[in-house]
Design a protein around this motif. Sequence first.
Motif, PDB file in Angstrom:
ATOM      1  N   VAL A 105      20.286  10.087 -13.332  1.00  0.00           N
ATOM      2  CA  VAL A 105      19.306  10.765 -12.486  1.00  0.00           C
ATOM      3  C   VAL A 105      18.557   9.744 -11.644  1.00  0.00           C
ATOM      4  CG1 VAL A 105      17.235  12.212 -12.460  1.00  0.00           C
ATOM      5  CG2 VAL A 105      19.049  12.668 -14.102  1.00  0.00           C
ATOM      6  N   ALA A 106      18.360  10.069 -10.376  1.00  0.00           N
ATOM      7  CA  ALA A 106      17.538   9.239  -9.494  1.00  0.00           C
ATOM      8  C   ALA A 106      16.363  10.069  -9.004  1.00  0.00           C
ATOM      9  CB  ALA A 106      18.358   8.732  -8.311  1.00  0.00           C
ATOM     10  N   ALA A 107      15.151   9.590  -9.272  1.00  0.00           N
ATOM     11  CA  ALA A 107      13.929  10.275  -8.825  1.00  0.00           C
ATOM     12  C   ALA A 107      13.307   9.434  -7.712  1.00  0.00           C
ATOM     13  CB  ALA A 107      12.952  10.434  -9.984  1.00  0.00           C
ATOM     14  N   VAL A 108      13.208  10.014  -6.525  1.00  0.00           N
ATOM     15  CA  VAL A 108      12.790   9.277  -5.340  1.00  0.00           C
ATOM     16  C   VAL A 108      11.319   9.551  -5.043  1.00  0.00           C
ATOM     17  CG1 VAL A 108      13.179   8.888  -2.874  1.00  0.00           C
ATOM     18  CG2 VAL A 108      15.120   9.377  -4.395  1.00  0.00           C
ATOM     19  N   GLN A 109      10.488   8.552  -5.209  1.00  0.00           N
ATOM     20  CA  GLN A 109       9.074   8.615  -4.825  1.00  0.00           C
ATOM     21  C   GLN A 109       8.949   7.913  -3.470  1.00  0.00           C
ATOM     22  OE1 GLN A 109       5.710   7.678  -7.722  1.00  0.00           O
ATOM     23  NE2 GLN A 109       5.482   5.939  -6.330  1.00  0.00           N
ATOM     24  N   GLY A 110       8.871   8.712  -2.404  1.00  0.00           N
ATOM     25  CA  GLY A 110       8.930   8.140  -1.062  1.00  0.00           C
ATOM     26  C   GLY A 110       7.642   7.525  -0.573  1.00  0.00           C
ATOM     27  N   ASN A 111       6.515   7.947  -1.131  1.00  0.00           N
ATOM     28  CA  ASN A 111       5.174   7.509  -0.750  1.00  0.00           C
ATOM     29  C   ASN A 111       4.690   8.276   0.486  1.00  0.00           C
ATOM     30  OD1 ASN A 111       2.815   6.123  -1.176  1.00  0.00           O
ATOM     31  ND2 ASN A 111       3.477   4.244  -0.161  1.00  0.00           N
ATOM     32  N   THR A 112       3.387   8.257   0.679  1.00  0.00           N
ATOM     33  CA  THR A 112       2.756   8.953   1.802  1.00  0.00           C
ATOM     34  C   THR A 112       1.884   7.972   2.574  1.00  0.00           C
ATOM     35  OG1 THR A 112       0.824   9.600   0.503  1.00  0.00           O
ATOM     36  CG2 THR A 112       2.688  11.112   0.504  1.00  0.00           C
ATOM     37  N   PRO A 113       1.751   8.156   3.881  1.00  0.00           N
ATOM     38  CA  PRO A 113       0.982   7.203   4.676  1.00  0.00           C
ATOM     39  C   PRO A 113      -0.524   7.365   4.576  1.00  0.00           C
ATOM     40  CG  PRO A 113       1.876   8.914   6.075  1.00  0.00           C
ATOM     41  CD  PRO A 113       2.443   9.155   4.709  1.00  0.00           C
ATOM     42  N   ARG A 166       8.297   4.473 -15.740  1.00  0.00           N
ATOM     43  CA  ARG A 166       7.255   5.028 -14.887  1.00  0.00           C
ATOM     44  C   ARG A 166       7.170   4.194 -13.612  1.00  0.00           C
ATOM     45  NH1 ARG A 166       1.099   6.770 -16.353  1.00  0.00           N
ATOM     46  NH2 ARG A 166       0.091   6.052 -14.454  1.00  0.00           N
ATOM     47  N   ALA A 167       7.047   4.876 -12.471  1.00  0.00           N
ATOM     48  CA  ALA A 167       6.981   4.179 -11.190  1.00  0.00           C
ATOM     49  C   ALA A 167       5.547   3.765 -10.882  1.00  0.00           C
ATOM     50  CB  ALA A 167       7.502   5.086 -10.077  1.00  0.00           C
ATOM     51  N   PRO A 168       5.369   2.636 -10.220  1.00  0.00           N
ATOM     52  CA  PRO A 168       4.023   2.279  -9.752  1.00  0.00           C
ATOM     53  C   PRO A 168       3.564   3.287  -8.706  1.00  0.00           C
ATOM     54  CG  PRO A 168       5.684   0.798  -8.830  1.00  0.00           C
ATOM     55  CD  PRO A 168       6.391   1.631  -9.844  1.00  0.00           C
ATOM     56  N   VAL A 169       2.287   3.589  -8.705  1.00  0.00           N
ATOM     57  CA  VAL A 169       1.770   4.591  -7.771  1.00  0.00           C
ATOM     58  C   VAL A 169       1.576   3.982  -6.391  1.00  0.00           C
ATOM     59  CG1 VAL A 169       0.643   5.869  -9.627  1.00  0.00           C
ATOM     60  CG2 VAL A 169      -0.646   4.123  -8.370  1.00  0.00           C
ATOM     61  N   ARG A 170       1.518   4.874  -5.401  1.00  0.00           N
ATOM     62  CA  ARG A 170       1.261   4.509  -4.010  1.00  0.00           C
ATOM     63  C   ARG A 170       2.268   3.503  -3.465  1.00  0.00           C
ATOM     64  NH1 ARG A 170      -5.362   4.008  -4.436  1.00  0.00           N
ATOM     65  NH2 ARG A 170      -5.785   6.247  -4.408  1.00  0.00           N
ATOM     66  N   THR A 171       3.501   3.632  -3.905  1.00  0.00           N
ATOM     67  CA  THR A 171       4.574   2.791  -3.388  1.00  0.00           C
ATOM     68  C   THR A 171       5.824   3.644  -3.217  1.00  0.00           C
ATOM     69  OG1 THR A 171       5.375   2.173  -5.589  1.00  0.00           O
ATOM     70  CG2 THR A 171       3.721   0.736  -4.587  1.00  0.00           C
ATOM     71  N   THR A 172       6.760   3.147  -2.442  1.00  0.00           N
ATOM     72  CA  THR A 172       8.088   3.752  -2.394  1.00  0.00           C
ATOM     73  C   THR A 172       8.890   3.167  -3.541  1.00  0.00           C
ATOM     74  OG1 THR A 172       8.015   4.024   0.010  1.00  0.00           O
ATOM     75  CG2 THR A 172      10.177   4.024  -1.032  1.00  0.00           C
TER      76      THR A 172
END
Length: 510
Positions: free
Chosen positions: A210-218, A445-451
């Motif tokens: 599984v790939a979960a994509v956190q793209g981030n927001t500007p 867990r992914a770091p927040v506020r990043t892609t």
Amino acid sequence: MLVRLVLAGLAGGVAALAFEPFAYAVALPVAIALLAGMLASLPEHHAGRRGYLLATVFGAVFMLTLLPWLHVVTPLWPLIALAEAPLIGLTGLAAAYARRPWWPLVVAAIWTTAEVVRSTWPLGGFPWGRVGFGVADSPFAGLLPWVGVTGTTFVVALLGAALGWAVVTVRVRPVPAVATTLGALALATAGAWLPLDPAGGVRDESALRVAAVQGNTPGVGLSAMAERRQVLDNHVRATQDLAAAVRRGAEPAPDLVLWPENSSDIDPFTDAAAYADVAGAAVAVDAPLVMGTAVSDGVGWRNRFQLWEADGRPTAYYDKRKAVPFGEYVPFRAVLDPIVPALEQIPRDMLPGDRPGVMELADVPVGVITCYEVAYAPLVTDLVDSGARLLAVPTNNATYMGTAQVEQQFAMARLTALATSRSVVVVSTNGVSGLVAPDGSVVERAPVRTTHVLTADVSPRVGLTPAVRWATVWTVLFTVPGAVLALAALLVLRRGRRTPAPLERVEATA
């Protein structure tokens, strides 16, 4: 009475410490014990009315301490918090039965019933602050796969009520007080030694990559999603980068790609460029891709999770079923629009879906549940009952970054994994994204506020936990008695009947 009211408020503040960012699970039974002790020691005259007032103050401070993150979307957030308090206050009606030896059961039953009611009503309910969601990483958490959120609430509330009752009655009835407390403690900590997988859930023969994509927001806050094209581009680019890494041999090929809620606020079925971008991303990574988008039908709009096959074709979809009042739709719009100008920010209402979001992805039934829907246990049960072997929670918490909301919701996802014995993939626009094992532990867990792209092998599961298999039974068992007792207490108060003999009289005849 003033001192009692202050103490009730302090107890409500203590209860909030069980939830993120503090996560001190022991705070819940302690807070309930403080409230229960005051309820049990109320004088006979008007005990029910005073008990209701004390519990309402407890509930008001509890919610005001728990929900400050709502200020991001409305300055009127204290009204939302205070609206929950009268339902929590129903627990105070237990004071009418305070002289009964089974009184801790009454408190637990009414507390649980009130909690279920406020989770479903009004306007669909608001389950934030359920006791069963405040037990992460504690001995109480092991109860979840057995009796679910509702049963866990009952048992933890029973422990708190028994502690408070024992303090008040131990000199009068030492044996019942001690026995009740020890019994409640044993029941509440049973999850520490019960198996975490009571369903016998087994791993499937092959795991999914599984790939979960956190793209981030500007942006941040209410402007986080303002640049819609940039948000979509971020997710497309991150997926294309993943595809390039697969071609280089740096990453295994994913079987499934997940994008978060609102990864495209541009309707790909009305915008040719958005359609081409999403379809192209699915083709590039050569895997089914599920993405969140807003789809309009001319009357309203739908918060949709659309499946794009590996060849770029859109096929199955899930429409979010639980719309957020004053966020995704406006209740009583005809009345409120003229007097609340801020509602212009929500010009059209979201139309809810009408079926569980189970999709066949890579030949595996995957259950999709959106954002704060994870707080609604019946929706989760529907997914697993419908055959979901893996759960995906796409969410958009960009508005709430920097507040406790994102961690509170992630904790709910972890406890959902534990209750259902399913792996849960949480994918957010900019956090918190994470992969959660069936035992509720965080795999990654992914770091927040990043892609960031999370990739892992996730094993789907079959089999139902008792919490899922007997969900209806648990709801009836833990709420119907509380409803009956609350109604009986209301009748006692209305008719002005005397409550059972006060403690002093019991002591005199003991």
